[in-house]
Design a protein around this motif. Structure first.
Motif, PDB file in Angstrom:
ATOM      1  N   VAL A   1       0.838  -1.203   0.000  1.00 55.99           N
ATOM      2  CA  VAL A   1       0.000   0.000   0.000  1.00 55.99           C
ATOM      3  C   VAL A   1       0.870   1.248   0.000  1.00 55.99           C
ATOM      4  O   VAL A   1       0.613   2.227  -0.717  1.00 55.99           O
ATOM      5  N   ALA A   2       1.950   1.216   0.767  1.00 54.30           N
ATOM      6  CA  ALA A   2       2.810   2.393   0.880  1.00 54.30           C
ATOM      7  C   ALA A   2       3.925   2.433  -0.157  1.00 54.30           C
ATOM      8  O   ALA A   2       4.335   3.513  -0.596  1.00 54.30           O
ATOM      9  N   GLU A   3       4.419   1.252  -0.566  1.00 56.70           N
ATOM     10  CA  GLU A   3       5.670   1.213  -1.329  1.00 56.70           C
ATOM     11  C   GLU A   3       5.539   0.750  -2.779  1.00 56.70           C
ATOM     12  O   GLU A   3       6.465   0.965  -3.563  1.00 56.70           O
ATOM     13  N   PHE A   4       4.423   0.107  -3.153  1.00 52.51           N
ATOM     14  CA  PHE A   4       4.345  -0.502  -4.472  1.00 52.51           C
ATOM     15  C   PHE A   4       3.913   0.536  -5.510  1.00 52.51           C
ATOM     16  O   PHE A   4       2.771   0.570  -5.957  1.00 52.51           O
ATOM     17  N   ASN A   5       4.867   1.380  -5.871  1.00 50.78           N
ATOM     18  CA  ASN A   5       4.565   2.520  -6.732  1.00 50.78           C
ATOM     19  C   ASN A   5       5.538   2.612  -7.893  1.00 50.78           C
ATOM     20  O   ASN A   5       6.686   2.173  -7.800  1.00 50.78           O
ATOM     21  N   ASP A   6       5.069   3.216  -8.976  1.00 50.27           N
ATOM     22  CA  ASP A   6       5.919   3.602 -10.093  1.00 50.27           C
ATOM     23  C   ASP A   6       5.827   5.116 -10.273  1.00 50.27           C
ATOM     24  O   ASP A   6       4.797   5.722  -9.941  1.00 50.27           O
ATOM     25  N   PRO A   7       6.886   5.751 -10.807  1.00 51.42           N
ATOM     26  CA  PRO A   7       6.830   7.193 -11.050  1.00 51.42           C
ATOM     27  C   PRO A   7       5.988   7.504 -12.292  1.00 51.42           C
ATOM     28  O   PRO A   7       6.202   6.911 -13.358  1.00 51.42           O
ATOM     29  N   LEU A   8       5.039   8.409 -12.142  1.00 51.88           N
ATOM     30  CA  LEU A   8       4.091   8.743 -13.207  1.00 51.88           C
ATOM     31  C   LEU A   8       4.244  10.203 -13.612  1.00 51.88           C
ATOM     32  O   LEU A   8       4.454  11.080 -12.770  1.00 51.88           O
ATOM     33  N   ILE A   9       4.137  10.458 -14.925  1.00 52.71           N
ATOM     34  CA  ILE A   9       4.173  11.829 -15.435  1.00 52.71           C
ATOM     35  C   ILE A   9       3.067  11.995 -16.470  1.00 52.71           C
ATOM     36  O   ILE A   9       2.756  11.067 -17.221  1.00 52.71           O
ATOM     37  N   ASP A  10       2.439  13.203 -16.477  1.00 50.49           N
ATOM     38  CA  ASP A  10       1.362  13.490 -17.421  1.00 50.49           C
ATOM     39  C   ASP A  10       1.749  14.634 -18.339  1.00 50.49           C
ATOM     40  O   ASP A  10       2.395  15.606 -17.910  1.00 50.49           O
ATOM     41  N   CYS A  11       1.305  14.524 -19.592  1.00 55.84           N
ATOM     42  CA  CYS A  11       1.358  15.667 -20.500  1.00 55.84           C
ATOM     43  C   CYS A  11       0.144  16.535 -20.205  1.00 55.84           C
ATOM     44  O   CYS A  11      -0.999  16.063 -20.310  1.00 55.84           O
ATOM     45  N   ARG A  12       0.367  17.789 -19.838  1.00 58.14           N
ATOM     46  CA  ARG A  12      -0.747  18.671 -19.492  1.00 58.14           C
ATOM     47  C   ARG A  12      -1.621  18.989 -20.703  1.00 58.14           C
ATOM     48  O   ARG A  12      -2.803  19.324 -20.566  1.00 58.14           O
ATOM     49  N   ASN A  13      -1.044  18.874 -21.895  1.00 59.40           N
ATOM     50  CA  ASN A  13      -1.775  19.259 -23.099  1.00 59.40           C
ATOM     51  C   ASN A  13      -2.746  18.165 -23.557  1.00 59.40           C
ATOM     52  O   ASN A  13      -3.938  18.414 -23.720  1.00 59.40           O
ATOM     53  N   CYS A  14      -2.239  16.926 -23.749  1.00 63.73           N
ATOM     54  CA  CYS A  14      -3.099  15.856 -24.289  1.00 63.73           C
ATOM     55  C   CYS A  14      -3.507  14.831 -23.240  1.00 63.73           C
ATOM     56  O   CYS A  14      -4.235  13.885 -23.544  1.00 63.73           O
ATOM     57  N   LYS A  15      -3.028  15.010 -22.004  1.00 62.78           N
ATOM     58  CA  LYS A  15      -3.379  14.148 -20.861  1.00 62.78           C
ATOM     59  C   LYS A  15      -2.794  12.742 -20.963  1.00 62.78           C
ATOM     60  O   LYS A  15      -3.175  11.845 -20.199  1.00 62.78           O
ATOM     61  N   SER A  16      -1.858  12.510 -21.894  1.00 59.70           N
ATOM     62  CA  SER A  16      -1.209  11.201 -21.978  1.00 59.70           C
ATOM     63  C   SER A  16      -0.339  10.966 -20.755  1.00 59.70           C
ATOM     64  O   SER A  16       0.279  11.906 -20.234  1.00 59.70           O
ATOM     65  N   ARG A  17      -0.289   9.708 -20.321  1.00 61.24           N
ATOM     66  CA  ARG A  17       0.489   9.354 -19.133  1.00 61.24           C
ATOM     67  C   ARG A  17       1.634   8.433 -19.500  1.00 61.24           C
ATOM     68  O   ARG A  17       1.503   7.572 -20.370  1.00 61.24           O
ATOM     69  N   PHE A  18       2.740   8.603 -18.779  1.00 64.42           N
ATOM     70  CA  PHE A  18       3.928   7.796 -19.045  1.00 64.42           C
ATOM     71  C   PHE A  18       4.592   7.422 -17.724  1.00 64.42           C
ATOM     72  O   PHE A  18       4.499   8.162 -16.737  1.00 64.42           O
ATOM     73  N   ARG A  19       5.245   6.283 -17.729  1.00 66.83           N
ATOM     74  CA  ARG A  19       6.086   5.918 -16.595  1.00 66.83           C
ATOM     75  C   ARG A  19       7.368   6.737 -16.708  1.00 66.83           C
ATOM     76  O   ARG A  19       8.109   6.619 -17.700  1.00 66.83           O
ATOM     77  N   ALA A  20       7.647   7.556 -15.717  1.00 61.30           N
ATOM     78  CA  ALA A  20       8.682   8.585 -15.844  1.00 61.30           C
ATOM     79  C   ALA A  20      10.083   8.019 -16.040  1.00 61.30           C
ATOM     80  O   ALA A  20      10.863   8.552 -16.840  1.00 61.30           O
ATOM     81  N   ASP A  21      10.435   6.945 -15.317  1.00 60.85           N
ATOM     82  CA  ASP A  21      11.792   6.415 -15.466  1.00 60.85           C
ATOM     83  C   ASP A  21      12.005   5.821 -16.858  1.00 60.85           C
ATOM     84  O   ASP A  21      13.048   6.031 -17.487  1.00 60.85           O
ATOM     85  N   THR A  22      11.005   5.100 -17.375  1.00 62.85           N
ATOM     86  CA  THR A  22      11.093   4.558 -18.731  1.00 62.85           C
ATOM     87  C   THR A  22      11.138   5.680 -19.751  1.00 62.85           C
ATOM     88  O   THR A  22      11.898   5.623 -20.733  1.00 62.85           O
ATOM     89  N   PHE A  23      10.332   6.718 -19.526  1.00 65.46           N
ATOM     90  CA  PHE A  23      10.288   7.868 -20.433  1.00 65.46           C
ATOM     91  C   PHE A  23      11.654   8.552 -20.517  1.00 65.46           C
ATOM     92  O   PHE A  23      12.145   8.885 -21.597  1.00 65.46           O
ATOM     93  N   VAL A  24      12.292   8.748 -19.370  1.00 63.66           N
ATOM     94  CA  VAL A  24      13.614   9.389 -19.336  1.00 63.66           C
ATOM     95  C   VAL A  24      14.648   8.546 -20.084  1.00 63.66           C
ATOM     96  O   VAL A  24      15.463   9.071 -20.845  1.00 63.66           O
ATOM     97  N   GLU A  25      14.594   7.233 -19.881  1.00 70.59           N
ATOM     98  CA  GLU A  25      15.561   6.361 -20.557  1.00 70.59           C
ATOM     99  C   GLU A  25      15.357   6.356 -22.070  1.00 70.59           C
ATOM    100  O   GLU A  25      16.311   6.429 -22.845  1.00 70.59           O
ATOM    101  N   GLU A  26      14.082   6.271 -22.495  1.00 67.68           N
ATOM    102  CA  GLU A  26      13.804   6.166 -23.927  1.00 67.68           C
ATOM    103  C   GLU A  26      13.943   7.499 -24.648  1.00 67.68           C
ATOM    104  O   GLU A  26      14.419   7.551 -25.791  1.00 67.68           O
TER     105      GLU A  26
END
Length: 469
Positions: A86-111
């Motif tokens: 409940v407290a720890e099972f998380n992934d980093p999430l980022i949103d595009c404010r324009n189109c509302k698309s969501r991405f996993r932030a660590d994967t996004f940074v790498e790619e």
């Protein structure tokens, strides 16, 4: 039965073959599909079953210090509080404010930025995105929210009322059912430490960016072991299980040159782990985790003892000592192993058909232990007398093996189809069969053929398939 020089295959080629031949279908396709869901067709169901059976036989059946469990998907919500999910099972999430698309932030940074994001904090990921301002791959804008944590557990409700008191989770891992049943298993099985509990079952994770075909799924099957030990023996136990996992991969035919070990750095470790090592596999999209081995210390039993009030300690009669056992956890996913086996088995080679026309022969060189069909029974032609005999041979072999019967198209095309789905042997019934009750066995990998008496066929096939080895 592996090819010495495997070809490099694209994920698109594999996905196309998998759909065409009945390994994997896109989920709910007649309704336009449901993103990141997949169904396993007749061949896929067999391959999955063989993977799970091979795992169970190797890790559970052959060892006297192992027992099995089939825990429930729904567990008391306090289980997940105690486990830390409940407290720890998380992934980093980022949103595009324009189109509302969501991405996993660590994967996004790498790619998108080509920067390794292993173990980076939410603040560090936010800083990188603010500094480099990558464009959104969907709309092209550069207007991002700060990175935040996103819990990966699916929530549902028990009963007709959707309220907090009725909320439960679909399990994100199978391990916790083992820990909460540790005491009962210990009492009923009369095992002594060291011993392990293994199970195979569904798990569910609300992944932000699933993909790469069946590599990362919302719904998947895990094959997990929790091996309970004395705390001072963890290093020896860890090395033992690391070697066992390697032997299992060799047993099902994975190529050693496509496997490597990767030690997790301290800042990568899960909240419960003191040491984790991954077996990585060289997929078409690079080296990625295939399976993991973690030393979970006494974290889980200690937490469940604390949250439940139940005594989960172990009494060692020989040493007259009570302690909370520590745990070594080997874990692997069925679908991820399925994908690795597909990649590993895929081969192409130039060939010439009976008319002298060149073609590319596609072969899935599965180890016989995990091949969906062990043999195919093929009448040379669709003549009543050959078909009748071939069906009798097929009925005989079905008592011993998973086989396929096929009488359509030319014999050459049927051979090629069986090559493409990984069937180790083709058994052809011809006019000589009607005279002397012998059949031709064709080897998938060498294409060599020899004749065998029908009465000896089950024994000969079992021997060539390595049954009992």
């Amino acid at each position: 039965m592996s090819a010495p020089h495997p070809v490099t295959v694209s994920l698109d080629t594999l996905a196309s073959l998998a759909k065409r031949r009945g390994f994997v279908y896109p989920g709910s396709e007649i309704y336009g599909g449901l993103a990141n869901t997949w169904d396993f067709g007749p061949l896929g169901a067999e391959l999955k079953r063989n993977i799970k059976q091979a795992w169970w036989e190797f890790f559970i059946q052959r060892r006297e210090d192992m027992v099995g469990l089939d825990g429930g998907i729904l567990l008391h919500p306090r289980v997940w509080e105690a486990s830390g999910h409940v407290a720890e099972f998380n992934d980093p999430l980022i949103d595009c404010r324009n189109c509302k698309s969501r991405f996993r932030a660590d994967t996004f940074v790498e790619e998108r930025l080509g920067i390794s994001a292993e173990g980076l904090s939410v603040e560090e990921l936010t800083r990188l995105i603010e500094e480099y301002q990558p464009a959104c791959p969907v709309c092209g804008q550069r207007n991002w929210t700060p990175v935040r944590r996103f819990n990966l557990m699916f929530k549902t409700f028990i009963g007709p009322v959707e309220e907090q008191s009725a909320q439960v989770y679909l399990r994100p891992e199978t391990a916790q059912a083992i820990f909460v049943n540790f005491k009962q298993v210990l009492q009923s099985s009369r095992q002594k430490i060291p011993f392990g509990i293994g199970q195979i079952g569904k798990a569910f994770r609300n992944e932000i960016t699933p993909g790469n075909f069946i590599f990362r799924l919302l719904e998947f099957e895990q094959m997990e072991i929790e091996y309970f030990i004395r705390p001072e023996s963890w290093e020896a136990a860890f090395e033992h299980w690391l070697a066992e996992m390697g032997q299992f991969f060799a047993r099902i035919g994975l190529r050693a040159e496509r496997l490597r070990l990767r030690e997790h750095s301290p800042h990568e470790l899960s909240h419960y782990s003191k040491r984790t090592v991954d077996y990585e596999y060289l997929f078409p999209f690079g080296w990625k985790e295939l399976a993991g081995l973690a030393y979970r210390t006494d974290y889980d039993l200690r937490r469940h003892q604390e949250y439940s009030g139940e005594d989960l300690s172990y009494f060692d009669q020989e040493r007259n000592e009570r302690f909370i056992p520590h745990v070594i956890e080997p874990t692997m996913g069925v679908e991820r192993l399925f994908l690795a086996l597909l990649v590993d088995a895929y081969d192409e080679e130039p060939a010439v058909d009976v008319n002298g026309k060149p073609y590319t022969r596609v072969v899935l060189r599965f180890h016989p232990r995990i091949a969906p069909y062990k043999a195919a029974v093929l009448p040379l032609m669709r003549k009543p007398e050959l078909v009748e005999k071939a069906r009798a041979v097929a009925a005989l072999l079905r008592n011993h093996f998973m086989i396929e019967y096929d009488e359509t198209q030319s014999i050459g095309r049927r051979y090629r189809r069986q090559d493409e789905i990984g069937t180790p042997y083709c058994i052809t019934i011809d006019y000589q069969t009607l005279d002397d009750d012998t059949v031709t066995i064709r080897d998938r990998d060498t294409m060599a053929q020899d004749r065998v008496a029908i009465s000896a066929l089950p024994h000969v096939l079992a021997e060539r398939l390595g049954y009992g080895a």
